[in-house]
Enzyme design. Structure first.
Site, short mmCIF file in Angstrom:
data_model
loop_
_atom_site.label_atom_id
_atom_site.label_comp_id
_atom_site.label_asym_id
_atom_site.label_seq_id
_atom_site.Cartn_x
_atom_site.Cartn_y
_atom_site.Cartn_z
NE ARG A 1 -2.30 -35.42 4.47
CZ ARG A 1 -2.84 -35.07 5.62
NH1 ARG A 1 -3.03 -35.94 6.58
NH2 ARG A 1 -3.20 -33.83 5.84
CG ASN B 1 1.04 -35.12 5.43
OD1 ASN B 1 1.07 -35.45 4.25
ND2 ASN B 1 0.48 -33.99 5.82
#
Length: 112
Positions: free
Chosen positions: A38, A56
């Site tokens: 990320r 996520n």
């Protein structure tokens, strides 16, 4: 890294328009959690001028919306593919579709 890049053209804007905004909804599977995926997405997007978000998911995948010009998006994928060159990870783009751009979006964020 392998990628399944099946693509929907639904919602595509101005074919061939290099200044037109494009927004992709993506789902990544594989080694995508616990490896900095990320944060690498955010840094890469900011570097190339893309906006959107990444998150996520409870099932171990990562969802992303990525927005920019076609050139910015192509540059993003090229740059992102080099992020994990020293420590390769295995992942695939499990889903990819064009969605409507968000005209006033200015940032790329990591969602929790």
């Amino acid at each position: 890294m392998t990628a399944n890049t099946s693509k929907s053209t639904e919602g595509a804007h101005e074919p061939g328009g290099f200044g037109a905004l494009r927004r992709l909804h993506l789902s990544y599977a594989g080694e995508v959690q616990g490896v900095g995926f990320r944060w690498a997405s955010k840094l890469t997007a900011e570097r190339v001028g893309c906006t959107g978000w990444v998150r996520n998911e409870p099932d171990g995948t990562v969802t992303q919306e990525l927005q920019g010009t076609p050139d910015q998006i192509a540059t993003y994928f090229g740059a992102f593919s080099r992020v994990f060159a020293a420590h390769p990870i295995e992942y695939v783009i499990a889903e990819k579709s064009d969605i409507s751009p968000i005209e006033d979006e200015r940032l790329f964020t990591v969602r929790f």
